[in-house]
Scaffold this active site. Structure first.
Site, mmCIF file in Angstrom:
data_model
loop_
_atom_site.group_PDB
_atom_site.id
_atom_site.type_symbol
_atom_site.label_atom_id
_atom_site.label_comp_id
_atom_site.label_asym_id
_atom_site.label_seq_id
_atom_site.Cartn_x
_atom_site.Cartn_y
_atom_site.Cartn_z
ATOM 1 N N ASN A 8 -56.575 37.038 2.471
ATOM 2 C CA ASN A 8 -55.928 37.868 1.454
ATOM 3 C C ASN A 8 -54.865 36.989 0.809
ATOM 4 O OD1 ASN A 8 -54.548 39.761 -0.059
ATOM 5 N ND2 ASN A 8 -54.500 41.295 1.554
ATOM 6 N N ARG A 94 -60.117 38.712 -0.623
ATOM 7 C CA ARG A 94 -59.651 39.743 -1.549
ATOM 8 C C ARG A 94 -59.558 39.094 -2.928
ATOM 9 N NH1 ARG A 94 -53.632 41.168 -2.765
ATOM 10 N NH2 ARG A 94 -53.811 43.081 -3.973
ATOM 11 N N HIS A 182 -55.434 47.687 -5.661
ATOM 12 C CA HIS A 182 -55.184 48.017 -4.250
ATOM 13 C C HIS A 182 -56.361 48.792 -3.646
ATOM 14 C CE1 HIS A 182 -50.655 47.685 -5.274
ATOM 15 N NE2 HIS A 182 -51.055 46.568 -4.680
ATOM 16 N N ARG A 242 -42.126 43.320 -10.823
ATOM 17 C CA ARG A 242 -42.865 43.819 -11.985
ATOM 18 C C ARG A 242 -42.259 45.121 -12.495
ATOM 19 N NH1 ARG A 242 -48.716 43.530 -9.309
ATOM 20 N NH2 ARG A 242 -47.623 42.682 -7.491
ATOM 21 N N GLU A 380 -56.319 45.686 4.968
ATOM 22 C CA GLU A 380 -57.222 45.137 3.964
ATOM 23 C C GLU A 380 -58.103 44.050 4.552
ATOM 24 O OE1 GLU A 380 -54.598 45.268 -0.083
ATOM 25 O OE2 GLU A 380 -53.638 44.429 1.697
#
Length: 397
Positions: A8, A94, A182, A242, A380
């Protein structure tokens, strides 16, 4: 023993996990690790599933090592580490943006890399690093199958109306639409919730992936029907660096009235805004929580306010709410932020048990609460490994 590795690769870190296949062919976590603070003061740590340290190394502040450099270091170490009896049969990655074309994991080849390269402008903080990791491993181990697992795929089948912007149809047809991100995290949460609370998983749930990158996903019966991120991973919630959702007129003003270049605006919105921009101190919620400066408090209050506001919007898509699930770094570990967000949803009948919340219990809502609240750690890497193993087995048949 055969094994699958999940990578990831983010903007400043690379998480990795080694999953061995047990005699029944099921994935069994063997080791995990993280390459952290890339571009600042890199470090790499790896541990077995029981916590035994396998590798721990740090580089001085200012060390300029790229994702590819650090992966090369990791593979050099892996050639002679204590788990070398694991035969790696594939590596899963990912990949943040799969665009409109990729709705399921894909075996990596040159054509796929070319198409994913074209999507880099849509995820500039992540996609280039995702692809850098794929290229680095292709050079180090060209014979090793690699699988791209897309963060947008989970949202691919959401209602068409939820994918549109109010722009000319021709632009939508050219790919300017709401994608959502996500997805690997949300896919895992949907699976775990179905194991923990099947009736709730069959209902209306908001999953809150709150980390340095943050978003909410409205799930109906375990499927995404709406989400806060859109065309890029810049949309929606306020994040570490962000801005999240922003009046497009602000961008036009920065360009036309303040004389900023497109590159400068991109840097501002992706790297200098969010918690960092509002506080002027840090993008890390842990640092802000420990700080008494009013600017830190304002940043945390705005983060929670924005999350509550966006959750309210998703309620319309769901037609109500049966539960909320907190996950990712902030969602799993920051009781204060969870409490702030839940207080903004009290009008729904959500009541949390503050003792359970402080101790990071799985169920943090009070008995009788009209809306259930859970903390479910995301994984994940396991989701990537499951997809990768499936692709490898499919290829072998």
């Amino acid at each position: 023993m055969k094994a699958v590795v999940s990578l990831n690769s983010g903007s400043s870190s690379i998480k990795f996990s080694l999953f061995a296949l047990d005699p029944q062919g099921q994935l069994m976590l063997s080791a995990t690790g993280k390459i952290d603070k890339i571009g600042i003061a890199p470090s790499v740590r790896a541990r077995t599933v029981d916590g035994t340290t396998l590798l721990e190394r740090e580089w001085p502040d200012g060390t300029s090592l790229s994702h590819a450099d650090l992966l090369t270091e990791l593979f050099a170490w892996a050639a002679d580490h204590p788990l070398k009896d694991r035969e790696i049969i594939a590596i899963g990655h990912r990949v943040v943006h799969g665009g409109a074309e990729f709705a399921a994991p894909r075996l990596v080849d040159a054509a796929l890399i070319g198409k994913l390269e074209d999507l880099c402008p849509l995820a500039p903080l992540h996609q280039p690093h995702n692809l850098a990791a794929i290229r680095a491993i292709a050079q180090l181990r060209p014979e090793l199958p690699q699988v791209a697992c897309f963060d947008t795929a989970f949202h691919h089948d959401k209602p068409v109306i939820a994918s549109r912007f109010a722009l000319p149809r021709a632009l939508h047809d050219q790919g300017i639409r709401r994608y959502g991100f996500h997805g690997l995290s949300y896919e895992y949460i949907a699976r775990r919730l179905a194991e923990i609370d099947p009736p709730l998983a069959a209902g209306r749930v908001i999953a809150a992936h709150l980390g340095n990158g943050a978003s909410l996903c409205a799930m109906m019966a375990g499927r995404s029907i709406d989400t806060t991120m859109g065309f890029t991973a810049l949309d929606g919630l306020m994040m570490g660096t962000r801005s999240g959702s922003l009046d497009p007129g602000v961008v036009l003003h920065l360009l036309t009235q303040m004389g900023m270049s497109a590159a400068e605006v991109e840097d501002l919105l992706y790297r200098k805004s969010g918690l960092l921009g509002v506080s002027g101190l840090s993008s890390d919620m842990r640092t802000l929580s420990a700080c008494e400066a009013p600017e830190a408090e304002e940043a945390m209050a705005l983060f929670a306010w924005r999350a509550g506001r966006e959750a309210g919007g998703l309620l319309s898509s769901l037609g109500g709410l049966d539960g909320i699930v907190f996950t990712a770094g902030i969602g799993e570990n920051d009781a204060g932020i969870r409490s702030r967000i839940c207080r903004r949803l009290e009008w729904l009948g959500l009541r949390i048990d503050e003792c359970a919340n402080i101790t990071n219990a799985t169920l943090i809502s009070l008995p009788g609460s009209a809306v259930k609240a859970y903390i479910i750690p995301t994984d994940e890497e396991r989701m990537i490994a499951l997809h990768t193993l499936s692709i490898v087995r499919e290829k072998a048949t």
